[in-house]
Design a protein around this motif. Structure first.
Motif, PDB file in Angstrom:
ATOM      1  N   ALA A 259      46.714  31.523 -40.499  1.00 46.36           N
ATOM      2  CA  ALA A 259      46.606  32.905 -40.034  1.00 46.36           C
ATOM      3  C   ALA A 259      45.157  33.368 -40.014  1.00 46.36           C
ATOM      4  O   ALA A 259      44.717  34.048 -39.074  1.00 46.36           O
ATOM      5  N   GLU A 260      44.393  32.994 -41.041  1.00 43.22           N
ATOM      6  CA  GLU A 260      42.989  33.407 -41.088  1.00 43.22           C
ATOM      7  C   GLU A 260      42.187  32.710 -39.992  1.00 43.22           C
ATOM      8  O   GLU A 260      41.261  33.289 -39.425  1.00 43.22           O
ATOM      9  N   GLY A 261      42.546  31.468 -39.682  1.00 44.83           N
ATOM     10  CA  GLY A 261      41.891  30.771 -38.582  1.00 44.83           C
ATOM     11  C   GLY A 261      42.125  31.464 -37.256  1.00 44.83           C
ATOM     12  O   GLY A 261      41.210  31.625 -36.437  1.00 44.83           O
ATOM     13  N   LEU A 262      43.350  31.917 -37.026  1.00 43.21           N
ATOM     14  CA  LEU A 262      43.668  32.650 -35.796  1.00 43.21           C
ATOM     15  C   LEU A 262      42.910  33.979 -35.759  1.00 43.21           C
ATOM     16  O   LEU A 262      42.415  34.385 -34.699  1.00 43.21           O
ATOM     17  N   HIS A 263      42.806  34.635 -36.901  1.00 42.18           N
ATOM     18  CA  HIS A 263      42.056  35.887 -36.981  1.00 42.18           C
ATOM     19  C   HIS A 263      40.582  35.647 -36.656  1.00 42.18           C
ATOM     20  O   HIS A 263      39.957  36.418 -35.915  1.00 42.18           O
ATOM     21  N   SER A 264      40.023  34.561 -37.192  1.00 41.76           N
ATOM     22  CA  SER A 264      38.623  34.213 -36.940  1.00 41.76           C
ATOM     23  C   SER A 264      38.388  33.926 -35.459  1.00 41.76           C
ATOM     24  O   SER A 264      37.362  34.322 -34.884  1.00 41.76           O
ATOM     25  N   TYR A 265      39.338  33.237 -34.831  1.00 43.63           N
ATOM     26  CA  TYR A 265      39.249  32.928 -33.396  1.00 43.63           C
ATOM     27  C   TYR A 265      39.153  34.215 -32.579  1.00 43.63           C
ATOM     28  O   TYR A 265      38.255  34.370 -31.735  1.00 43.63           O
ATOM     29  N   GLU A 266      40.062  35.136 -32.835  1.00 43.85           N
ATOM     30  CA  GLU A 266      40.086  36.392 -32.081  1.00 43.85           C
ATOM     31  C   GLU A 266      38.848  37.233 -32.367  1.00 43.85           C
ATOM     32  O   GLU A 266      38.297  37.876 -31.461  1.00 43.85           O
ATOM     33  N   TYR A 267      38.406  37.231 -33.608  1.00 44.67           N
ATOM     34  CA  TYR A 267      37.221  38.010 -33.980  1.00 44.67           C
ATOM     35  C   TYR A 267      35.994  37.520 -33.208  1.00 44.67           C
ATOM     36  O   TYR A 267      35.233  38.318 -32.645  1.00 44.67           O
ATOM     37  N   LYS A 268      35.799  36.208 -33.147  1.00 41.98           N
ATOM     38  CA  LYS A 268      34.644  35.664 -32.429  1.00 41.98           C
ATOM     39  C   LYS A 268      34.759  35.926 -30.933  1.00 41.98           C
ATOM     40  O   LYS A 268      33.778  36.236 -30.266  1.00 41.98           O
TER      41      LYS A 268
ATOM     42  N   MET B  85      35.744  27.547 -45.009  1.00 45.44           N
ATOM     43  CA  MET B  85      36.986  27.894 -44.312  1.00 45.44           C
ATOM     44  C   MET B  85      36.935  27.397 -42.873  1.00 45.44           C
ATOM     45  O   MET B  85      35.865  27.039 -42.373  1.00 45.44           O
ATOM     46  N   SER B  86      38.093  27.377 -42.222  1.00 48.04           N
ATOM     47  CA  SER B  86      38.109  26.992 -40.816  1.00 48.04           C
ATOM     48  C   SER B  86      37.346  28.034 -40.000  1.00 48.04           C
ATOM     49  O   SER B  86      37.384  29.224 -40.302  1.00 48.04           O
ATOM     50  N   SER B  87      36.651  27.550 -38.988  1.00 49.18           N
ATOM     51  CA  SER B  87      35.829  28.451 -38.187  1.00 49.18           C
ATOM     52  C   SER B  87      35.908  28.034 -36.723  1.00 49.18           C
ATOM     53  O   SER B  87      35.041  27.298 -36.228  1.00 49.18           O
TER      54      SER B  87
ATOM     55  N   ASN C  42      37.442  38.928 -50.190  1.00 45.91           N
ATOM     56  CA  ASN C  42      38.714  39.178 -49.505  1.00 45.91           C
ATOM     57  C   ASN C  42      38.987  38.155 -48.403  1.00 45.91           C
ATOM     58  O   ASN C  42      40.129  37.718 -48.218  1.00 45.91           O
ATOM     59  N   VAL C  43      37.940  37.779 -47.684  1.00 43.00           N
ATOM     60  CA  VAL C  43      38.107  36.797 -46.607  1.00 43.00           C
ATOM     61  C   VAL C  43      38.593  35.461 -47.183  1.00 43.00           C
ATOM     62  O   VAL C  43      39.533  34.846 -46.664  1.00 43.00           O
ATOM     63  N   LEU C  44      37.959  35.014 -48.261  1.00 45.31           N
ATOM     64  CA  LEU C  44      38.338  33.737 -48.872  1.00 45.31           C
ATOM     65  C   LEU C  44      39.738  33.800 -49.476  1.00 45.31           C
ATOM     66  O   LEU C  44      40.493  32.820 -49.412  1.00 45.31           O
TER      67      LEU C  44
END
Length: 248
Positions: free
Chosen positions: A228-237, A131-133, A217-219
């Motif tokens: 949207a998941e990429g944006l979530h990953s950005y904020e999480y990190k 996935m995008s990270s 669930n993440v995948l």
């Protein structure tokens, strides 16, 4: 009696896998190849160590290990940073160590993989390859390349008529390793190392630790909406306090 080669086995999950293999009576010897030496407290009577930088052009060192029936590649490194802050040499080194080294090593041992005799081969990839990270764009790209390579070669192995496969081990963050500037703690990685070996010896082609608990669930979210998941990953990190150099 069996012999194994662990590339990147002087610390972290690689050392943990080597140590668990050494505990098995049927394993006579474990060769460890790594850039860094094994610390004295982790030495084992079954280990023999050779120092080697996977950035090297000459891989003839690996001709010395034709007696192995197990190859586990755990070497790799990453740096959490925005792509704009990553230098060109880091990009080159990342692909050399994380990706090209794996392809070169499997190419050298491919005749064993393709043979009828049992050969156990595994590679530490990463969930970042699925996935995008953001903040991990270079690392994720090196691992995504490995994912596709392993899937493709496993089809070729199946068509060649052998039961041997390359195991893609794709975890998230692993406690007890030096990847996030931590220290090797075998008590924290022992369980995962045993799981990896079990999947390796079953000749599985994919193992995602904590898949049901976390990554399923993440995948699914990623495949529904990768933006949207990429944006979530950005904020999480950004909020995790992990935005700093890290190495495995």
């Amino acid at each position: 009696m069996r012999k194994a080669l662990v590339v990147g086995g002087s610390n972290g999950i690689g050392l943990s896998i080597a140590t668990e293999l050494a505990n098995r009576n049927e394993i006579e010897h474990i060769y460890i190849v790594d850039k860094s030496p094994i610390l004295p407290e982790y030495e084992n009577i079954k280990f023999s160590f050779k120092q080697f930088d996977l950035n090297s052009k000459d891989y003839s060192l690996f001709d010395d290990f034709n007696d192995i029936d197990t190859l586990m590649i755990t070497a790799g490194f990453g740096r959490l940073a925005l792509f704009k802050d990553v230098g060109e040499q880091h990009i080159i080194d990342s692909f050399n160590v994380n990706t090209i080294a794996v392809l070169r090593l499997i190419n050298r041992f491919y005749s064993k993989l393709e043979a009828n005799e049992d050969f156990y081969c595994g590679v530490m990839v990463s969930i970042a390859g699925f996935m995008s990270s953001p903040f991990f764009s270079v690392y994720g790209a090196t691992k995504a390349a490995l994912k596709i390579f392993i899937e493709s070669v496993n089809v070729e192995l199946e068509k060649a008529g052998t039961s041997n496969r390359i195991l893609n081990v794709s975890p998230g963050s692993i406690k007890g390793t030096g990847f996030n500037q931590g220290k090797t703690d075998l008590s924290q990685t022992e369980g995962l190392a045993k799981e990896i070996i079990n999947h390796l010896e079953a000749k599985d082609d994919l193992f995602i630790p904590k898949y049901e608990e976390v990554f399923k669930n993440v995948l699914e979210r990623y495949h529904r909406d990768f933006r949207a998941e990429g944006l979530h990953s950005y904020e999480y990190k950004l909020n995790s306090g992990r935005i700093k150099d890290c190495q495995k």
